[in-house]
Design a protein around this motif. Structure first.
Motif, PDB file in Angstrom:
ATOM      1  N   VAL A 185       0.844  -1.203   0.000  1.00  0.00           N
ATOM      2  CA  VAL A 185       0.000   0.000   0.000  1.00  0.00           C
ATOM      3  C   VAL A 185       0.876   1.248   0.000  1.00  0.00           C
ATOM      4  CG1 VAL A 185      -1.625   1.372   1.379  1.00  0.00           C
ATOM      5  CG2 VAL A 185      -2.001  -1.087   1.089  1.00  0.00           C
ATOM      6  N   PHE A 186       1.886   1.274   0.874  1.00  0.00           N
ATOM      7  CA  PHE A 186       2.753   2.453   0.937  1.00  0.00           C
ATOM      8  C   PHE A 186       3.451   2.696  -0.393  1.00  0.00           C
ATOM      9  CE2 PHE A 186       6.985   4.266   1.409  1.00  0.00           C
ATOM     10  CZ  PHE A 186       6.665   5.499   1.946  1.00  0.00           C
ATOM     11  N   ASN A 187       4.068   1.663  -0.936  1.00  0.00           N
ATOM     12  CA  ASN A 187       4.821   1.842  -2.185  1.00  0.00           C
ATOM     13  C   ASN A 187       3.919   2.291  -3.322  1.00  0.00           C
ATOM     14  OD1 ASN A 187       7.260   1.097  -1.010  1.00  0.00           O
ATOM     15  ND2 ASN A 187       7.015  -1.065  -1.511  1.00  0.00           N
ATOM     16  N   ASP A 188       2.725   1.717  -3.415  1.00  0.00           N
ATOM     17  CA  ASP A 188       1.800   2.071  -4.488  1.00  0.00           C
ATOM     18  C   ASP A 188       1.320   3.517  -4.355  1.00  0.00           C
ATOM     19  OD1 ASP A 188      -0.126   1.353  -6.731  1.00  0.00           O
ATOM     20  OD2 ASP A 188      -1.547   1.904  -5.153  1.00  0.00           O
ATOM     21  N   LYS A 189       0.878   3.888  -3.148  1.00  0.00           N
ATOM     22  CA  LYS A 189       0.351   5.236  -2.950  1.00  0.00           C
ATOM     23  C   LYS A 189       1.454   6.295  -3.078  1.00  0.00           C
ATOM     24  CE  LYS A 189      -3.921   4.037  -2.046  1.00  0.00           C
ATOM     25  NZ  LYS A 189      -5.063   4.454  -2.911  1.00  0.00           N
ATOM     26  N   HIS A 190       2.605   6.010  -2.516  1.00  0.00           N
ATOM     27  CA  HIS A 190       3.684   6.993  -2.567  1.00  0.00           C
ATOM     28  C   HIS A 190       4.110   7.265  -4.006  1.00  0.00           C
ATOM     29  CE1 HIS A 190       7.826   8.592  -2.009  1.00  0.00           C
ATOM     30  NE2 HIS A 190       7.263   9.191  -0.976  1.00  0.00           N
ATOM     31  N   LEU A 191       4.190   6.216  -4.814  1.00  0.00           N
ATOM     32  CA  LEU A 191       4.542   6.390  -6.217  1.00  0.00           C
ATOM     33  C   LEU A 191       3.445   7.142  -6.966  1.00  0.00           C
ATOM     34  CD1 LEU A 191       6.457   5.757  -8.580  1.00  0.00           C
ATOM     35  CD2 LEU A 191       5.217   3.604  -8.889  1.00  0.00           C
ATOM     36  N   HIS A 192       2.194   6.815  -6.686  1.00  0.00           N
ATOM     37  CA  HIS A 192       1.063   7.419  -7.389  1.00  0.00           C
ATOM     38  C   HIS A 192       0.910   8.904  -7.053  1.00  0.00           C
ATOM     39  CE1 HIS A 192      -2.713   7.494  -9.543  1.00  0.00           C
ATOM     40  NE2 HIS A 192      -3.360   7.928  -8.468  1.00  0.00           N
ATOM     41  N   TRP A 193       1.152   9.268  -5.808  1.00  0.00           N
ATOM     42  CA  TRP A 193       0.939  10.656  -5.368  1.00  0.00           C
ATOM     43  C   TRP A 193       2.196  11.512  -5.457  1.00  0.00           C
ATOM     44  CZ3 TRP A 193      -1.658   8.730  -0.222  1.00  0.00           C
ATOM     45  CH2 TRP A 193      -2.963   8.290  -0.502  1.00  0.00           C
ATOM     46  N   ARG A 194       3.337  10.908  -5.658  1.00  0.00           N
ATOM     47  CA  ARG A 194       4.588  11.646  -5.520  1.00  0.00           C
ATOM     48  C   ARG A 194       4.676  12.841  -6.469  1.00  0.00           C
ATOM     49  NH1 ARG A 194       9.519  11.303  -3.339  1.00  0.00           N
ATOM     50  NH2 ARG A 194      11.287  12.147  -4.488  1.00  0.00           N
ATOM     51  N   GLU A 195       4.448  12.642  -7.762  1.00  0.00           N
ATOM     52  CA  GLU A 195       4.620  13.728  -8.718  1.00  0.00           C
ATOM     53  C   GLU A 195       3.645  14.882  -8.482  1.00  0.00           C
ATOM     54  OE1 GLU A 195       4.649  14.495 -13.562  1.00  0.00           O
ATOM     55  OE2 GLU A 195       4.890  12.463 -12.759  1.00  0.00           O
ATOM     56  N   PRO A 196       2.331  14.625  -8.353  1.00  0.00           N
ATOM     57  CA  PRO A 196       1.428  15.752  -8.111  1.00  0.00           C
ATOM     58  C   PRO A 196       1.670  16.434  -6.766  1.00  0.00           C
ATOM     59  CG  PRO A 196       0.235  13.665  -7.987  1.00  0.00           C
ATOM     60  CD  PRO A 196       1.584  13.360  -8.551  1.00  0.00           C
ATOM     61  N   ALA A 197       2.092  15.682  -5.748  1.00  0.00           N
ATOM     62  CA  ALA A 197       2.380  16.295  -4.451  1.00  0.00           C
ATOM     63  C   ALA A 197       3.593  17.212  -4.551  1.00  0.00           C
ATOM     64  CB  ALA A 197       2.599  15.226  -3.393  1.00  0.00           C
ATOM     65  N   GLN A 198       4.644  16.743  -5.234  1.00  0.00           N
ATOM     66  CA  GLN A 198       5.828  17.564  -5.420  1.00  0.00           C
ATOM     67  C   GLN A 198       5.504  18.816  -6.239  1.00  0.00           C
ATOM     68  OE1 GLN A 198       8.841  17.164  -4.160  1.00  0.00           O
ATOM     69  NE2 GLN A 198       8.762  15.088  -3.335  1.00  0.00           N
ATOM     70  N   GLN A 199       4.663  18.651  -7.245  1.00  0.00           N
ATOM     71  CA  GLN A 199       4.294  19.795  -8.074  1.00  0.00           C
ATOM     72  C   GLN A 199       3.534  20.830  -7.250  1.00  0.00           C
ATOM     73  OE1 GLN A 199       2.183  18.743 -11.648  1.00  0.00           O
ATOM     74  NE2 GLN A 199       1.573  20.853 -12.075  1.00  0.00           N
ATOM     75  N   ARG A 200       2.612  20.379  -6.389  1.00  0.00           N
ATOM     76  CA  ARG A 200       1.855  21.324  -5.555  1.00  0.00           C
ATOM     77  C   ARG A 200       2.772  22.013  -4.575  1.00  0.00           C
ATOM     78  NH1 ARG A 200      -1.167  25.339  -5.338  1.00  0.00           N
ATOM     79  NH2 ARG A 200      -2.559  25.515  -3.514  1.00  0.00           N
ATOM     80  N   TRP A 201       3.733  21.271  -4.005  1.00  0.00           N
ATOM     81  CA  TRP A 201       4.697  21.893  -3.088  1.00  0.00           C
ATOM     82  C   TRP A 201       5.493  22.983  -3.814  1.00  0.00           C
ATOM     83  CZ3 TRP A 201       6.122  22.223   1.913  1.00  0.00           C
ATOM     84  CH2 TRP A 201       7.370  22.754   2.176  1.00  0.00           C
ATOM     85  N   THR A 202       5.930  22.709  -5.035  1.00  0.00           N
ATOM     86  CA  THR A 202       6.700  23.689  -5.797  1.00  0.00           C
ATOM     87  C   THR A 202       5.874  24.941  -6.043  1.00  0.00           C
ATOM     88  OG1 THR A 202       7.960  21.913  -6.901  1.00  0.00           O
ATOM     89  CG2 THR A 202       7.923  24.082  -7.972  1.00  0.00           C
ATOM     90  N   GLU A 203       4.580  24.761  -6.358  1.00  0.00           N
ATOM     91  CA  GLU A 203       3.701  25.919  -6.565  1.00  0.00           C
ATOM     92  C   GLU A 203       3.574  26.755  -5.299  1.00  0.00           C
ATOM     93  OE1 GLU A 203       0.125  24.064  -7.803  1.00  0.00           O
ATOM     94  OE2 GLU A 203       0.806  23.676  -9.856  1.00  0.00           O
ATOM     95  N   LEU A 204       3.384  26.094  -4.165  1.00  0.00           N
ATOM     96  CA  LEU A 204       3.233  26.826  -2.908  1.00  0.00           C
ATOM     97  C   LEU A 204       4.537  27.497  -2.511  1.00  0.00           C
ATOM     98  CD1 LEU A 204       1.127  24.197  -0.930  1.00  0.00           C
ATOM     99  CD2 LEU A 204       0.320  26.397  -1.816  1.00  0.00           C
ATOM    100  N   ALA A 205       5.673  26.819  -2.736  1.00  0.00           N
ATOM    101  CA  ALA A 205       6.963  27.370  -2.337  1.00  0.00           C
ATOM    102  C   ALA A 205       7.375  28.568  -3.185  1.00  0.00           C
ATOM    103  CB  ALA A 205       8.029  26.278  -2.424  1.00  0.00           C
ATOM    104  N   SER A 206       6.887  28.635  -4.413  1.00  0.00           N
ATOM    105  CA  SER A 206       7.291  29.717  -5.317  1.00  0.00           C
ATOM    106  C   SER A 206       6.284  30.857  -5.362  1.00  0.00           C
ATOM    107  CB  SER A 206       7.500  29.179  -6.732  1.00  0.00           C
ATOM    108  OG  SER A 206       6.306  28.594  -7.229  1.00  0.00           O
ATOM    109  N   SER A 207       5.161  30.700  -4.678  1.00  0.00           N
ATOM    110  CA  SER A 207       4.118  31.753  -4.737  1.00  0.00           C
ATOM    111  C   SER A 207       4.448  32.892  -3.789  1.00  0.00           C
ATOM    112  CB  SER A 207       2.765  31.147  -4.367  1.00  0.00           C
ATOM    113  OG  SER A 207       2.777  30.672  -3.040  1.00  0.00           O
TER     114      SER A 207
END
Length: 257
Positions: A235-257
């Protein structure tokens, strides 16, 4: 705070504004005052250093902070996915600390537990991972206990039952319950918005990072049947892989705003 630093700040390799950390922590109902206090404590521990830009402050990881988070990330993300082959040997560690030295006893127990050791009886620590001897020596050296310790490599003998020793050394029922709770919380979770995905990914890692303290990663031969840790790892490996890219992208948006 530690989860945010390890999951987003470390891989980004960029300083992060105070406001970004405060805003993201607010997603987890952490009030601004508490968030700033957590940030101050983390900096006081030497993980972060401030950089003032006008009236704003941004934080960058110190070399020790990067090293500690990188080591933690390696263990957390790879946890549960290693080779379970076992040659039947046990590393046995004998070390006794007087009851009067409670603080030292607590430090020893905490650090040996983190290294995967269990204690079937007072003064005796065991692990089915002989390679952990190097970790044990480092721990004992740092606690100034090496001269009082002895270590052996051995196979289990004819007296008693090996599984009974395992039961005495580790509370696997409690670990299994924690795995079941993790599965219940995340297996069916399906966030759809960027903020929801960021929140889910952070909670996923935050909960998973507890298991290296709880699960000694015993060989399959020593585990109960239908061990829930196997499914929880998937479960961890599947969810972490599935959410990793969009989560990182949202973090980048928040960090650069």
């Amino acid at each position: 705070m530690t989860t945010l630093l390890g999951e987003y700040v470390l891989p980004a390799g960029e300083p992060v504004w105070t406001s970004t950390l405060v805003d993201v922590l607010a997603m987890f109902d952490v009030e601004e005052k508490a968030a700033r206090q957590a940030l101050a404590r983390t900096a006081a521990e030497g993980w972060l250093s401030p950089d003032r830009v006008g009236r704003r402050v941004r934080w960058q990881l110190t070399p020790p902070g990067r090293r500690l988070l990188a080591e933690g990330a390696e263990r957390i993300y790879g946890f549960g996915s290693g080779d379970r082959h076992w040659d039947g040997r046990w590393l046995v560690l004998l070390v006794s600390v007087p009851e009067s030295m409670r603080d030292l006893r607590h430090k020893l127990r905490t650090r040996l537990n983190w290294a995967g050791f269990g204690s079937p009886t007072a003064g005796v620590w065991v692990t089915p991972h002989p390679g952990a001897e190097a970790d044990a020596k480092l721990i004992l050296d740092e606690l100034d206990l090496s001269t009082q310790a002895m270590s052996f490599l051995a196979n289990y003998g004819a007296l008693g039952q090996e599984r009974d020793m395992v039961t005495s050394a580790w509370n696997l029922s409690e670990v299994a319950d924690r795995y079941e709770s993790f599965i219940d919380e995340f297996a069916a979770l399906d966030p759809r918005t960027p903020d929801a995905i960021l929140r889910a990914q952070t909670l996923l890692v935050h909960e998973w990072r507890r298991f290296p303290f709880l699960d000694p990663q015993l060989p399959n031969e020593l585990l109960p049947p239908r061990w829930s840790g196997t499914r929880a790892t998937a479960v961890f490996n599947d969810k972490h892989l599935h959410w990793r890219e969009p989560a990182q992208q949202r973090w980048t948006e928040l960090a650069s705003s």
